[in-house]
Design a protein around this motif. Structure first.
Motif, PDB file in Angstrom:
ATOM      1  N   PHE A 177      38.087  30.254  34.612  1.00 37.30           N
ATOM      2  CA  PHE A 177      39.063  31.150  35.441  1.00 37.30           C
ATOM      3  C   PHE A 177      40.392  30.336  35.702  1.00 37.30           C
ATOM      4  N   PRO A 187      47.403  38.135  32.232  1.00 34.04           N
ATOM      5  CA  PRO A 187      45.880  38.108  32.122  1.00 34.04           C
ATOM      6  C   PRO A 187      45.401  39.061  30.863  1.00 34.04           C
ATOM      7  N   GLU A 190      41.672  43.880  30.311  1.00 36.58           N
ATOM      8  CA  GLU A 190      40.514  44.368  31.223  1.00 36.58           C
ATOM      9  C   GLU A 190      40.781  43.742  32.741  1.00 36.58           C
ATOM     10  N   LEU A 191      41.479  42.507  32.925  1.00 37.99           N
ATOM     11  CA  LEU A 191      41.589  41.963  34.142  1.00 37.99           C
ATOM     12  C   LEU A 191      42.735  42.616  34.784  1.00 37.99           C
ATOM     13  N   GLN A 192      43.750  42.965  34.045  1.00 40.64           N
ATOM     14  CA  GLN A 192      44.924  43.767  34.633  1.00 40.64           C
ATOM     15  C   GLN A 192      44.474  45.073  35.222  1.00 40.64           C
ATOM     16  N   LEU A 194      41.632  45.749  36.293  1.00 40.09           N
ATOM     17  CA  LEU A 194      41.024  45.393  37.674  1.00 40.09           C
ATOM     18  C   LEU A 194      41.754  45.246  38.607  1.00 40.09           C
ATOM     19  N   PHE A 222      33.352  39.187  39.761  1.00 34.73           N
ATOM     20  CA  PHE A 222      33.384  39.707  38.659  1.00 34.73           C
ATOM     21  C   PHE A 222      32.149  40.503  38.203  1.00 34.73           C
ATOM     22  N   THR A 227      32.892  44.994  40.489  1.00 40.28           N
ATOM     23  CA  THR A 227      33.693  45.547  39.814  1.00 40.28           C
ATOM     24  C   THR A 227      33.588  47.210  39.720  1.00 40.28           C
TER      25      THR A 227
END
Length: 248
Positions: A177, A187, A190-192, A194, A222, A227
């Protein structure tokens, strides 16, 4: 570590270069502020003697070029946040610039007659500020293993091997990370997604803060059950907003 030729693994080169100094006349009211811009970032935190730490960073690929004008590169980064730049113009720099760019690695932390803790045995970019936390954790794990070995409770290799395995398991996810953040690139999609769901959800925002503080692991934050709950809460909030708009 060089003297004992400790084996390195999971290596990554330096990813980010950062320079910091201390400023007076920059009150923060106890806040910590961070600003992320395109391939740039800086953070601001109150510290000792009424001074404020301001650190600015850019990708390591720009290290040599920007080192020719550290102050200019630093201030150009600050100018990407005009409101804060205006505050800084009223402050006074009280110390020379200091900089850092560090490699990322794990090292085997033990061998005949020696042991490594902290940065000597495991290092990652400073963007997540985990170094002191890691050093305390390693010292506890290492001294426990040494006590077991020296007391005869377990063979040296068994006790110290467990120290290494435990350390790697505890920090592995944070290592990845941290290295992702240190690229200063956007990012992954998928992180954006989230993070958009996290926004406005106080419990989720608190959890993400704990992740960055190192009090919980990225593996925990995560985890699918966490999530999924964050996304479900975001959908529920959106429905509530839509219903409120229709009622109005």
């Amino acid at each position: 570590s060089e003297a004992v030729h400790a084996k390195q693994y999971r290596e990554k080169p330096p990813l980010m270069a950062g320079y910091y100094s201390y400023w007076s006349g920059l009150p923060m009211d106890g806040r910590f502020e961070t600003y992320i811009r395109d391939s740039r970032g800086f953070a601001v935190a109150p510290t000792h003697d009424d001074l404020t730490l301001v650190i600015a960073a850019w990708p390591y690929v720009e290290f040599a070029k920007n080192k020719k004008d550290i102050e200019g590169s630093y201030l150009k980064t600050i100018e990407l946040a005009p409101a804060f730049a205006e505050r800084l113009r009223s402050a006074t720099r009280e110390a020379p610039f200091a900089g850092a760019a560090v490699p990322n690695y794990f090292r085997k932390p033990y061998g005949p007659g020696w042991a490594l803790v902290g940065d000597a045995g495991y290092n990652r970019d400073f963007i997540t500020a985990q170094g002191i936390l890691d050093a305390f954790r390693d010292a506890e794990l290492c001294t426990t293993a040494l006590e077991e070995s020296l007391s005869g409770a377990r063979p040296f290799e068994d006790a110290m091997g467990e120290y290494q395995r435990t350390r790697d398991a505890q920090v592995g996810a944070m290592y990845e990370f941290t290295c992702q953040l240190a690229t200063l690139e956007p990012p992954p999609p998928e992180l954006q997604q989230l993070l958009r769901a996290v926004h406005g959800n106080q419990a989720a925002m608190d959890g993400f803060t704990r992740l960055n503080a190192g009090t919980i692991s990225p593996t925990e934050f995560f985890a699918p059950e966490n999530t999924d709950a964050i996304f479900a809460a975001a959908v529920s909030r959106a429905h509530s907003v839509g219903e409120a708009a229709e009622s109005a």
